[in-house]
Design an enzyme around this catalytic site. Structure first.
Site, short mmCIF file in Angstrom:
data_model
loop_
_atom_site.label_atom_id
_atom_site.label_comp_id
_atom_site.label_asym_id
_atom_site.label_seq_id
_atom_site.Cartn_x
_atom_site.Cartn_y
_atom_site.Cartn_z
CB SER A 38 -6.44 2.04 -0.43
OG SER A 38 -5.17 2.59 -0.21
CG ASP A 62 -2.08 0.96 1.09
OD1 ASP A 62 -1.85 2.09 0.65
OD2 ASP A 62 -3.20 0.57 1.43
CG ASP A 97 -1.17 4.44 2.74
OD1 ASP A 97 -1.06 5.16 1.73
OD2 ASP A 97 -2.09 4.58 3.58
CG HIS A 109 -0.92 8.73 4.72
ND1 HIS A 109 -1.21 9.63 3.73
CD2 HIS A 109 -1.58 7.58 4.37
CE1 HIS A 109 -2.01 9.09 2.82
NE2 HIS A 109 -2.25 7.84 3.20
CB THR A 159 -5.92 -2.63 0.68
OG1 THR A 159 -5.52 -1.32 0.29
CG2 THR A 159 -5.29 -3.64 -0.23
CG ASP A 190 -2.79 0.90 -2.64
OD1 ASP A 190 -1.60 1.28 -2.60
OD2 ASP A 190 -3.50 0.87 -1.62
CG HIS A 191 -2.17 4.85 -3.44
ND1 HIS A 191 -1.23 5.31 -2.52
CD2 HIS A 191 -3.14 4.25 -2.69
CE1 HIS A 191 -1.62 5.01 -1.30
NE2 HIS A 191 -2.78 4.36 -1.36
CG HIS A 247 -2.82 8.34 -1.55
ND1 HIS A 247 -4.05 7.73 -1.66
CD2 HIS A 247 -2.34 7.96 -0.34
CE1 HIS A 247 -4.29 7.02 -0.58
NE2 HIS A 247 -3.27 7.15 0.24
CG HIS A 258 -7.54 0.39 6.41
ND1 HIS A 258 -6.52 0.93 5.65
CD2 HIS A 258 -8.04 1.41 7.16
CE1 HIS A 258 -6.40 2.21 5.94
NE2 HIS A 258 -7.31 2.53 6.84
#
Length: 526
Positions: free
Chosen positions: A112, A62, A350, A354, A175, A391-392, A487, A173
């Site tokens: 996500s 992620d 991820d 963040h 994903t 995912d990104h 992201h 979550h």
């Protein structure tokens, strides 16, 4: 016992179909333009091993963009005493790689929920929604019915395969939820997170959908006979327990661990549904698993997300690593002669990004690479497709002109120099940075990336001369101050090994992942 399926030949393609003849792909999904375009794009790539897979494993890092991969491979090499640049993460050595476009239907920079729904269902959808197509209106329960899509995990269940979902994030979550749930909002993780109007209208929270997948799937597709997800491991216990301290787990860190406002104990409901299964919450329970004998596993190792890999040793009751969970899951799932589908998410890459903490993000990326290596060792490339993707990405940058072998977490030291380079403002700067977010933090040996959220964002330059930027608690500088780093919208990578890996190449839409998996192990006709 799972229903037995037969192989049928349609238009020259072998696929699994239920004996009862159930139509498992909703007409709106099969006719969706994103879906049909994805099918057509894969059909244009010839491959000798199409349909040859028994097992499919999808790894999702992620937030694992290209800059994260580059920095992680350098970091991994430097931890082994090398310069780092020449190395490769385990999956970067796979023979087939593609670039993947990540935008959502309504968003240039995605989230996500929309991205994982694309990978699992073969069509793109909106930001913030799970297991539904783009005709959904986020937050509107009434728009869910009729817009649900079948996921690769659900199709695997219908085909008699074993299934598993692993995440270091909460298992509810975005994903992991996109493998099994249908929701107008990714945030509806338990009933207390939902607006009362949605509850009254009959929408089901994500945690409840996980436990009820067997019943929900059989109700959605009359005639099928499934037995629910076989292995579930991750965090997020709070969404399965009542908001009552009497239900606290022995390692609860909050006075009241559970969040559910409906009084349901979903862990008890799961155990009643699957009395042969093992419900585990800590490292001792994990170590006691008999993977040859157990039929089901529900492992909820933390109240919220699992620990960052860098912080895992500090867990109250101990928790397994991503590699350990992956290995155990395969040992359980491969007891089924029909094969298995497993999704493994490294969710905390991820979260560290963040928080603006590269140290944490790279540690979790390296652990993902170990898990992929373990999966390949536990399976055969002859019958198991392994896909590794993200995912990104994130607004995470590698800059300056550091010399080869310069510590990737360190300050920039130019070629031929021995002291840190100075910017036009006379201050040293680091190779790694973020374009936005919380900005500079000097937290020393703090391994919990989330500690960076204490205090206001710090934008602009800081004198780093006396700061150890290689310490776990250092958070990189930023330009744009935000409450959380965001992201990014650039392409990510897809790496493949095993049957149908030849279909991975070029620059593709994200929903192609589903169609590549279906090429490897045919679960729907083409």
């Amino acid at each position: 016992m799972k229903r037995k399926f037969t192989h049928l030949l349609v238009a020259g393609a072998t696929f699994h179909a239920c004996v009862a003849g159930a139509q498992v792909l909703p007409a709106d999904q099969a006719g969706n333009s994103w879906f049909t375009q994805g099918q057509a794009a894969v059909q244009g790539k010839g491959a000798a091993t199409a349909g040859a897979a028994k097992n499919v494993i999808l790894f999702v890092g992620d937030g694992m963009g290209v800059s994260t991969l580059t920095a992680a491979r350098i970091r991994a090499g430097q931890l082994q005493g090398q310069s780092g640049e020449e190395g490769l993460l385990s999956f970067e050595q796979y023979p087939h790689t593609a670039l993947v476009k990540t935008y959502n239907v309504d968003a240039q920079t995605p989230d996500s929920a929309g991205t994982m729904t694309a990978m699992m269902s073969g069509l793109k959808t909106d930001v913030g929604v799970i297991g539904v197509d783009e005709d959904i209106e986020r937050g509107d329960c009434a728009t869910v019915a009729g817009n649900e899509v079948a996921t690769y995990l659900e199709l695997a269940e219908i085909a008699g395969m074993s299934t598993g979902v692993i995440s270091t994030a909460r298992i509810t979550h975005a994903t992991p939820a996109a493998t099994y749930a249908k929701s107008a909002d990714r945030n509806w993780e338990d009933v207390s997170d939902m607006p009362q109007a949605a509850v009254d209208a009959g929408c089901e929270d994500i945690a409840s959908q996980l436990v009820n997948l067997e019943a929900n799937l059989e109700a959605r597709y009359p005639g099928v006979d499934v037995d629910g997800i076989d292995v579930v491991m991750g965090g997020g216990r709070r969404h399965f327990l009542p908001k009552d301290p009497a239900f606290n787990s022995h390692d609860a860190v909050s006075a009241t661990e559970g969040d559910r406002s409906d009084g349901r104990d979903l862990t008890a409901e799961w155990r009643e549904l699957y009395p042969e299964g093992d419900y585990i919450v800590d490292s001792a329970g994990f170590a006691a698993l008999d993977t040859d004998a157990t039929g089901k596993v529900l492992g909820l190792f933390n109240e919220s997300h699992m620990q960052y890999e860098a912080d895992r040793g500090n867990d109250v009751a101990g928790e397994p690593s991503l590699t350990e969970m992956t290995t155990a899951a395969i040992e359980v799932l491969d007891n089924n002669d029909e094969g298995f589908f497993l999704m493994v998410e490294s969710g905390r890459i991820d979260h560290a990004h963040h928080a603006g903490n590269a140290y944490g993000a790279l540690a979790d990326t390296i652990e993902l690479a170990r898990a992929v290596e373990a999966a390949r060792a536990a399976t055969s490339p002859e019958d198991t497709l392994i896909l590794v993707t993200a995912d990104h990405s994130h607004v995470f940058t590698i800059g300056g002109y550091p010399k080869r072998g310069n510590p990737i977490l360190g300050k920039v030291v130019n070629v031929g120099a021995s002291e840190p380079a100075l910017a036009a403002d006379g201050l040293p700067y680091t190779t790694l940075a973020y374009a936005n977010g919380l900005g500079f933090r000097d937290l020393g040996d703090e391994t919990d990336s989330d500690a960076g959220y204490a205090g206001e964002p710090v934008s602009g330059r800081v004198d780093l001369s006396a700061v150890d930027t290689e310490s776990p608690g250092y958070h990189q500088e930023t330009i744009v101050p935000l409450a959380s780093e965001t992201h990014a919208g650039e392409d990510i990578t897809l790496h493949a090994s095993g049957p149908a890996a030849e279909f991975v190449g070029g620059t593709v839409e994200q929903n192609m992942v589903f169609h590549i998996m279906n090429k490897a192990r045919r679960l729907i006709a083409e």
